[in-house]
Scaffold this motif. Structure first.
Motif, PDB file in Angstrom:
ATOM      1  N   ALA A  61     121.231   0.386  36.281  1.00 14.14           N
ATOM      2  CA  ALA A  61     122.558  -0.087  36.673  1.00 14.14           C
ATOM      3  C   ALA A  61     122.636  -0.296  38.180  1.00 14.14           C
ATOM      4  O   ALA A  61     123.199  -1.295  38.664  1.00 14.14           O
ATOM      5  N   ALA A  62     122.062   0.653  38.952  1.00 11.73           N
ATOM      6  CA  ALA A  62     122.084   0.501  40.413  1.00 11.73           C
ATOM      7  C   ALA A  62     121.277  -0.727  40.840  1.00 11.73           C
ATOM      8  O   ALA A  62     121.673  -1.449  41.764  1.00 11.73           O
ATOM      9  N   LYS A  63     120.156  -0.958  40.149  1.00 10.83           N
ATOM     10  CA  LYS A  63     119.359  -2.147  40.495  1.00 10.83           C
ATOM     11  C   LYS A  63     120.133  -3.422  40.209  1.00 10.83           C
ATOM     12  O   LYS A  63     120.134  -4.365  41.021  1.00 10.83           O
ATOM     13  N   THR A  64     120.817  -3.493  39.058  1.00 14.71           N
ATOM     14  CA  THR A  64     121.601  -4.688  38.723  1.00 14.71           C
ATOM     15  C   THR A  64     122.694  -4.921  39.757  1.00 14.71           C
ATOM     16  O   THR A  64     122.908  -6.056  40.215  1.00 14.71           O
ATOM     17  N   GLN A  65     123.386  -3.864  40.154  1.00 16.70           N
ATOM     18  CA  GLN A  65     124.445  -4.004  41.148  1.00 16.70           C
ATOM     19  C   GLN A  65     123.895  -4.451  42.497  1.00 16.70           C
ATOM     20  O   GLN A  65     124.461  -5.336  43.163  1.00 16.70           O
ATOM     21  N   ALA A  66     122.767  -3.876  42.898  1.00 14.87           N
ATOM     22  CA  ALA A  66     122.181  -4.257  44.189  1.00 14.87           C
ATOM     23  C   ALA A  66     121.696  -5.697  44.178  1.00 14.87           C
ATOM     24  O   ALA A  66     121.873  -6.441  45.148  1.00 14.87           O
ATOM     25  N   ALA A  68     122.854  -8.164  42.281  1.00 14.01           N
ATOM     26  CA  ALA A  68     124.026  -9.048  42.300  1.00 14.01           C
ATOM     27  C   ALA A  68     124.588  -9.169  43.710  1.00 14.01           C
ATOM     28  O   ALA A  68     124.961 -10.262  44.163  1.00 14.01           O
ATOM     29  N   GLN A  69     124.659  -8.039  44.430  1.00 16.51           N
ATOM     30  CA  GLN A  69     125.125  -8.080  45.818  1.00 16.51           C
ATOM     31  C   GLN A  69     124.186  -8.920  46.685  1.00 16.51           C
ATOM     32  O   GLN A  69     124.631  -9.680  47.549  1.00 16.51           O
ATOM     33  N   ALA A  70     122.882  -8.799  46.429  1.00 19.39           N
ATOM     34  CA  ALA A  70     121.923  -9.605  47.197  1.00 19.39           C
ATOM     35  C   ALA A  70     122.096 -11.090  46.905  1.00 19.39           C
ATOM     36  O   ALA A  70     122.001 -11.930  47.816  1.00 19.39           O
ATOM     37  N   GLN A  71     122.366 -11.447  45.652  1.00 23.43           N
ATOM     38  CA  GLN A  71     122.590 -12.865  45.329  1.00 23.43           C
ATOM     39  C   GLN A  71     123.841 -13.396  46.013  1.00 23.43           C
ATOM     40  O   GLN A  71     123.857 -14.535  46.509  1.00 23.43           O
ATOM     41  N   ASP A  72     124.923 -12.586  46.028  1.00 30.23           N
ATOM     42  CA  ASP A  72     126.137 -13.030  46.723  1.00 30.23           C
ATOM     43  C   ASP A  72     125.874 -13.231  48.213  1.00 30.23           C
ATOM     44  O   ASP A  72     126.317 -14.221  48.813  1.00 30.23           O
ATOM     45  N   THR A  73     125.139 -12.302  48.798  1.00 31.89           N
ATOM     46  CA  THR A  73     124.820 -12.435  50.228  1.00 31.89           C
ATOM     47  C   THR A  73     123.962 -13.671  50.483  1.00 31.89           C
ATOM     48  O   THR A  73     124.167 -14.407  51.464  1.00 31.89           O
ATOM     49  N   GLU A  74     122.985 -13.900  49.592  1.00 30.52           N
ATOM     50  CA  GLU A  74     122.131 -15.079  49.748  1.00 30.52           C
ATOM     51  C   GLU A  74     122.944 -16.364  49.628  1.00 30.52           C
ATOM     52  O   GLU A  74     122.743 -17.317  50.403  1.00 30.52           O
ATOM     53  N   LEU A 122     123.159  -3.651  51.522  1.00 27.97           N
ATOM     54  CA  LEU A 122     122.871  -3.453  50.105  1.00 27.97           C
ATOM     55  C   LEU A 122     122.971  -1.972  49.753  1.00 27.97           C
ATOM     56  O   LEU A 122     122.461  -1.108  50.469  1.00 27.97           O
ATOM     57  N   ARG A 123     123.600  -1.729  48.616  1.00 27.93           N
ATOM     58  CA  ARG A 123     123.790  -0.354  48.159  1.00 27.93           C
ATOM     59  C   ARG A 123     122.583   0.061  47.307  1.00 27.93           C
ATOM     60  O   ARG A 123     122.596  -0.090  46.082  1.00 27.93           O
ATOM     61  N   TRP A 124     121.601   0.546  47.983  1.00 33.75           N
ATOM     62  CA  TRP A 124     120.401   0.997  47.252  1.00 33.75           C
ATOM     63  C   TRP A 124     119.746   2.118  48.063  1.00 33.75           C
ATOM     64  O   TRP A 124     119.305   1.916  49.193  1.00 33.75           O
ATOM     65  N   ASP A 125     119.715   3.286  47.522  1.00 33.39           N
ATOM     66  CA  ASP A 125     119.115   4.433  48.181  1.00 33.39           C
ATOM     67  C   ASP A 125     118.186   5.113  47.175  1.00 33.39           C
ATOM     68  O   ASP A 125     118.587   6.047  46.458  1.00 33.39           O
ATOM     69  N   GLY A 126     116.971   4.594  47.079  1.00 33.67           N
ATOM     70  CA  GLY A 126     116.017   5.129  46.114  1.00 33.67           C
ATOM     71  C   GLY A 126     115.566   6.533  46.464  1.00 33.67           C
ATOM     72  O   GLY A 126     115.367   7.370  45.586  1.00 33.67           O
ATOM     73  N   GLU A 127     115.441   6.815  47.777  1.00 34.17           N
ATOM     74  CA  GLU A 127     114.978   8.130  48.191  1.00 34.17           C
ATOM     75  C   GLU A 127     115.993   9.219  47.819  1.00 34.17           C
ATOM     76  O   GLU A 127     115.631  10.312  47.386  1.00 34.17           O
ATOM     77  N   GLN A 128     117.282   8.873  47.974  1.00 40.62           N
ATOM     78  CA  GLN A 128     118.311   9.857  47.643  1.00 40.62           C
ATOM     79  C   GLN A 128     118.310  10.160  46.149  1.00 40.62           C
ATOM     80  O   GLN A 128     118.415  11.316  45.734  1.00 40.62           O
ATOM     81  N   ARG A 129     118.207   9.096  45.333  1.00 41.36           N
ATOM     82  CA  ARG A 129     118.184   9.316  43.891  1.00 41.36           C
ATOM     83  C   ARG A 129     116.954  10.134  43.487  1.00 41.36           C
ATOM     84  O   ARG A 129     117.031  11.024  42.633  1.00 41.36           O
ATOM     85  N   LEU A 130     115.820   9.807  44.096  1.00 46.26           N
ATOM     86  CA  LEU A 130     114.604  10.533  43.769  1.00 46.26           C
ATOM     87  C   LEU A 130     114.679  11.980  44.253  1.00 46.26           C
ATOM     88  O   LEU A 130     114.200  12.905  43.583  1.00 46.26           O
ATOM     89  N   ALA A 131     115.317  12.192  45.409  1.00 49.22           N
ATOM     90  CA  ALA A 131     115.415  13.549  45.941  1.00 49.22           C
ATOM     91  C   ALA A 131     116.283  14.427  45.042  1.00 49.22           C
ATOM     92  O   ALA A 131     115.970  15.593  44.782  1.00 49.22           O
ATOM     93  N   SER A 132     117.419  13.857  44.541  1.00 52.14           N
ATOM     94  CA  SER A 132     118.280  14.653  43.656  1.00 52.14           C
ATOM     95  C   SER A 132     117.551  15.018  42.376  1.00 52.14           C
ATOM     96  O   SER A 132     117.649  16.155  41.885  1.00 52.14           O
TER      97      SER A 132
END
Length: 622
Positions: A61-66, A68-74, A122-132
């Motif tokens: 879900a986070a990947k889909t949201q990120a 989509a945000q990247a497409q809007d920015t592009e 972009l709202r994507w923080d893979g390190e935070q998700r992995l750390a939790s």
């Protein structure tokens, strides 16, 4: 002494029974404890699997949201770039103007695009998700090592040193000291400086940094990969099973259809043999009876003549006259045996079908095993099968100029059917027809043509080879074949001979010959010939037209659907008439056909050509 000994034995036996009872209780308790532990660990594994699924869904879900945000920015950046490009083109156009007034006017109208709005990160923080996730897993591992491990004496723990977790878990200090374990969690990311270390200390450069987090991350990544691979493998297995089941059903159905086709073909062939046998036997037995009766009459007449006295001249003359009449009644040779038995060709047809089936099965099996060549092998096989299964009476191999006697063995007597003649056609017996101006009062008939000046021949043709001739006397004339079930009430544009898929013809339009089928015309270069031969071949599904001159046959055109080849598309674009034949001509032979004649112009006149009766096969007359 004996009493003491008995007391000791009794005491020992009671102690032994008590020991056995305690052993059984220990075993039962251990079994119950093992079952409980197994159930708890099963629940734990299910909980871990659910946590893994939730983590993967959260990441997705986070990947889909990120994204989509990247497409809007592009899209925002591309829109700004297009605006800048349009502004740059307008500026260049204004600078190219030579007139100062126009330049000033256009320059005042120029409006630069607004500044680019700040981009949202972009709202994507893979390190935070992995750390939790790592933290929760580390806590779980710590709890298991702290509370679930077996209790050991302090001396044994001191002697054995630190305890390491089994499997892929990171090494931790002994669980007897929780404070040390918590300190180790903060201590594992520290590194040692080899420059400041005492010379008596040995530090391995490969172990300068504790790699517990790396191991855990690698294990988790590998578990994710294995989970995705397992799901893909299960889906692949299910897909293979479903595809194999569907393929089995298709193959079984096709084999059932093929068996039904072969069974139907066998029934038709056996029926054809029985029909031919009955026809031949009836004719031969009738000839046998007639010959035996004639022989008996001649024998009686001769006997009567021999019994007449020599003095009785009157009776002698009477018996002599009777003998002569009996002799003249059977004058000439008998019909003799038939030239050929039509049903004897059945074995040739079945043998050809068998050979084609065997060769096709072998070729397809090789292709399934990966041993077959290109598709030309199958095409070559089909060509050879057609050559073997051709009717022996086929005219396919006849040269463009052949003797007329060859075709006379296929001769067929055509009689015009007065119930099909249009009211503007006048029949002369059953052989001649002419178009007239005044309508003829024919009786009502459901098979009579009402919009086209056409007439059909009697009898329908359904198998074999047939040949008949037509003499063109005057006018525009079309000769050919038409399906028996074609409606004679069709309008003029669709009901004419050769203008539909149910008929085909050769046309003489006063200047040249041409062939018609399904509304398309193909002109022919040959000159006019008053006598035209028509040869219908059901085995080859072909219709040939010949110009008859001086006992020789000159081929005008042989109509037949050609076999599909790789260059069929190119051939169709070059010859649309042949393309129409390839698509629809074979369907004409799935119906019973009749000879057909169309008199297009006023005073058009034709005559069915005379054929010698001795050349006409009885089998061809229906």
């Amino acid at each position: 002494m004996l009493e003491v000994t008995q007391q000791q034995a009794t005491q020992a036996e009671s102690q032994l029974e008590e020991l056995q009872r305690q052993s059984s209780q220990i075993q039962s308790s251990a079994h119950t404890l093992a079952s409980a532990i197994s159930g708890k660990f099963s629940c734990l594994l299910q909980a871990l699997e659910m946590r893994r699924a939730l983590a993967l869904e959260d990441i997705k879900a986070a990947k889909t949201q990120a994204l989509a945000q990247a497409q809007d920015t592009e899209q925002q950046l591309r829109s700004h770039l297009e605006a800048l490009s349009r502004y740059d083109r307008r500026v260049r156009d204004v600078l190219e103007h030579l007139d100062d007034r126009t330049f000033l006017q256009e320059s005042q109208l120029l409006a630069p695009p607004g500044p680019l709005r700040p981009l949202t990160p972009l709202r994507w923080d893979g390190e935070q998700r992995l750390a939790s996730l790592k933290e929760s897993l580390s806590r779980l591992c710590g709890l298991l090592l702290d509370e679930g491990g077996p209790c050991r004496a302090p001396v044994e723990a001191a002697n054995l040193g630190p305890v390491e977790a089994p499997g892929p878990l990171a090494p931790v200090p002994s669980p007897v000291c929780p404070l040390r374990r918590k300190l180790w969690q903060n201590y594992r990311n520290l590194t040692f400086d080899p420059d400041s270390a005492n010379r008596h200390l040995y530090l391995s450069r490969q172990d300068q940094q504790a790699d517990q987090s790396k191991v855990l991350s690698a294990v988790e990544d590998r578990m994710d990969e294995l989970g995705a691979g397992i799901a893909l493998s299960r889906r692949t297995v299910a897909l293979i099973k479903s595809a194999a089941l569907a393929e089995r059903e298709k193959v079984s159905r096709l084999f059932t259809e093929a068996a039904a086709i072969l069974q139907g073909f066998q029934t038709e062939v056996l029926g054809f043999i029985e029909e031919g046998e009955a026809t031949m036997l009836g004719r031969s037995q009738g000839d046998l009876r007639r010959q035996e009766e004639q022989r008996s009459r001649l024998s009686r007449a001769r006997h009567n003549l021999s019994q007449v006295p020599e003095a009785d001249s009157v009776s002698f003359l009477q018996e002599l006259l009777a003998l002569r009449l009996a002799l003249e009644e059977g004058c000439g040779p008998g019909p003799g045996p038939p030239r050929e038995l039509s049903f004897t060709k059945s074995s040739q047809a079945v043998r050809a079908v068998r050979d084609v089936l065997a060769a096709a099965c072998a070729s397809q099996w090789e292709q399934l095993r990966g041993l077959g060549g290109d598709e030309d092998e199958l095409q070559k096989l089909g060509t050879e099968a057609d050559a073997e299964s051709q009717d022996p009476d086929s005219t396919n191999n006849v040269e463009s100029e052949a003797p007329r006697d060859y075709f006379l063995k296929f001769a067929y007597i055509v009689d015009l059917d007065s119930d099909t003649a249009d009211k503007y056609l006048q029949l002369f017996g059953t052989k001649g027809v002419k178009r007239v101006l005044c309508p003829i009062n024919y009786p009502e008939s459901p098979t009579r043509f009402t919009h086209c000046e056409q007439v059909l021949g009697e009898g329908a043709l359904d198998r074999g080879t047939y040949y008949w001739e037509v003499e063109i006397i005057d006018g525009w004339v079309s000769v050919g074949v038409m399906a028996e079930d074609f409606s004679p009430q069709e309008p003029y544009d669709r009901g004419r001979l050769g203008r539909n898929a149910h008929s085909c013809c050769l046309q003489w339009n006063g200047r040249s010959f041409s062939v018609w089928f399904h509304g398309l015309e193909a002109p022919l270069p040959q000159p006019f010939s008053p006598t035209v031969g028509i040869c219908l071949e059901y085995a080859d599904r072909a219709l040939a037209f010949y110009a008859v001159r001086d006992g020789k046959m000159n081929l005008l055109r042989r109509l037949k659907a050609s076999r599909a080849r790789r260059s069929s598309t190119l051939a169709s674009s070059i010859d649309p008439f042949q393309s129409r034949l390839d698509g629809h001509f074979a369907g004409l032979f799935t119906r019973r056909l009749k000879p057909a004649f169309f008199l297009e112009s006023v005073d058009a006149h034709l005559q069915i050509g005379p054929l010698k009766k001795s050349c006409i096969s009885v089998l061809k007359r229906r």
